[in-house]
Design an enzyme around this catalytic site. Sequence first.
Site, PDB file in Angstrom:
ATOM      1  N   SER A 152      -8.194 -15.623  -3.089  1.00 28.80           N
ATOM      2  CA  SER A 152      -9.210 -15.185  -2.120  1.00 28.80           C
ATOM      3  C   SER A 152     -10.231 -14.262  -2.784  1.00 28.80           C
ATOM      4  O   SER A 152     -11.407 -14.247  -2.385  1.00 28.80           O
ATOM      5  CB  SER A 152      -8.567 -14.514  -0.904  1.00 28.80           C
ATOM      6  N   ASN A 153      -9.821 -13.519  -3.788  1.00 29.40           N
ATOM      7  CA  ASN A 153     -10.797 -12.672  -4.501  1.00 29.40           C
ATOM      8  C   ASN A 153     -11.730 -13.496  -5.378  1.00 29.40           C
ATOM      9  O   ASN A 153     -12.905 -13.160  -5.523  1.00 29.40           O
ATOM     10  CB  ASN A 153     -10.082 -11.596  -5.323  1.00 29.40           C
TER      11      ASN A 153
ATOM     12  N   MET B 148      -1.249 -12.114 -12.319  1.00 32.03           N
ATOM     13  CA  MET B 148       0.031 -11.398 -12.207  1.00 32.03           C
ATOM     14  C   MET B 148       0.801 -11.381 -13.536  1.00 32.03           C
ATOM     15  O   MET B 148       2.032 -11.457 -13.540  1.00 32.03           O
ATOM     16  CB  MET B 148       0.887 -12.034 -11.095  1.00 32.03           C
ATOM     17  N   ARG B 149       0.085 -11.276 -14.639  1.00 31.50           N
ATOM     18  CA  ARG B 149       0.724 -11.174 -15.952  1.00 31.50           C
ATOM     19  C   ARG B 149       0.243  -9.895 -16.621  1.00 31.50           C
ATOM     20  O   ARG B 149      -0.933  -9.512 -16.466  1.00 31.50           O
ATOM     21  CB  ARG B 149       0.353 -12.358 -16.862  1.00 31.50           C
TER      22      ARG B 149
ATOM     23  N   HIS C 253      -6.610  -4.076  -7.804  1.00 32.81           N
ATOM     24  CA  HIS C 253      -5.225  -3.698  -7.518  1.00 32.81           C
ATOM     25  C   HIS C 253      -5.134  -3.192  -6.076  1.00 32.81           C
ATOM     26  O   HIS C 253      -5.984  -2.397  -5.645  1.00 32.81           O
ATOM     27  CB  HIS C 253      -4.788  -2.595  -8.498  1.00 32.81           C
TER      28      HIS C 253
HETATM   29  C1  GRF Z   1      -4.773  -8.934  -4.432  1.00 35.27           C
HETATM   30  O1  GRF Z   1      -4.227  -8.163  -3.411  1.00 35.27           O
HETATM   31  C2  GRF Z   1      -5.009  -8.121  -5.674  1.00 35.27           C
HETATM   32  O2  GRF Z   1      -5.272  -6.786  -5.422  1.00 35.27           O
HETATM   33  C3  GRF Z   1      -3.698  -8.255  -6.399  1.00 35.27           C
HETATM   34  O3  GRF Z   1      -3.279  -9.571  -6.145  1.00 35.27           O
HETATM   35  C4  GRF Z   1      -3.818 -10.020  -4.915  1.00 35.27           C
HETATM   36  C5  GRF Z   1      -4.534 -11.315  -5.172  1.00 35.27           C
HETATM   37  O4  GRF Z   1      -5.002 -11.914  -3.994  1.00 35.27           O
HETATM   38  N1  GRF Z   1      -3.861  -7.942  -7.803  1.00 35.27           N
HETATM   39  P1  GRF Z   1      -5.860 -13.256  -4.054  1.00 35.27           P
HETATM   40  O5  GRF Z   1      -5.082 -14.251  -4.908  1.00 35.27           O
HETATM   41  O6  GRF Z   1      -7.198 -12.952  -4.652  1.00 35.27           O
HETATM   42  O7  GRF Z   1      -5.958 -13.719  -2.637  1.00 35.27           O
END
Ligand code: GRF
Length: 201
Positions: A24-25, A101-102, A120
């Site tokens: 989503s980001n 997530m690494r 984060h």
């Molecule tokens: C977010 O909450 C970010 O802060 C964390 O992982 C999540 C990723 O969300 N590092 P998305 O995959 O962008 O929806």
Amino acid sequence: MVPPNLLSDRPPLKLGVMASGNGSNFEAVAEAIAQRQLNAEIKVLIYNNPGAKAATRAERWGVPTVLLNHRDFNSREGLDREIVGTLQQYQVEWVIMAGWMRVVTQVLVDAFPDRMINIHPSLLPSFKGIRAVEQALNAGVKITGCTVHLVDVEVDSGKILLQAAVPILPDDTLETLHARIQVQEHKILPQAIALAAARSH
Ligand code: GRF
């Protein structure tokens, strides 16, 4: 307000986005570019989990995707060398870790010094590492939020670019709280990219 990197006639920033899951980001950055809130283009999405929704989103936006599955590498450095090669191949200038997530190594950080950004889901320096939203809930704090920062080799450290605060409500669950944090993430990530780029010139 006109974001700082739209004020000049600079060429668009060339971004490489790294994501592990939902994306989503990634989408928030793509959307900000489409809305002309950020003068940039996403050259490539690198993802590490086959089937990650982030890849589907990138395909919808016409962004090239590259799967680099960490399970195929026998060291963190080996994965990061491949990531660096891919980012260079796509002529990326700024690297955005949007739910990557690494743990990253010196190999990657050295290739993009002060040109890597992470998001984060806590108000750093509180609640570093994994399950940050859960950590905040369990700690009983009344306010948490999200942080966009430059990437250092130490996890969730590095210069803070932007933060947004999110109150924790009495009935909040992990899901409801994370959803409200994500609303803020989607706002501050594109803003922080523009800010970091403007400061580096
Ligand atoms: C977010 O909450 C970010 O802060 C964390 O992982 C999540 C990723 O969300 N590092 P998305 O995959 O962008 O929806």
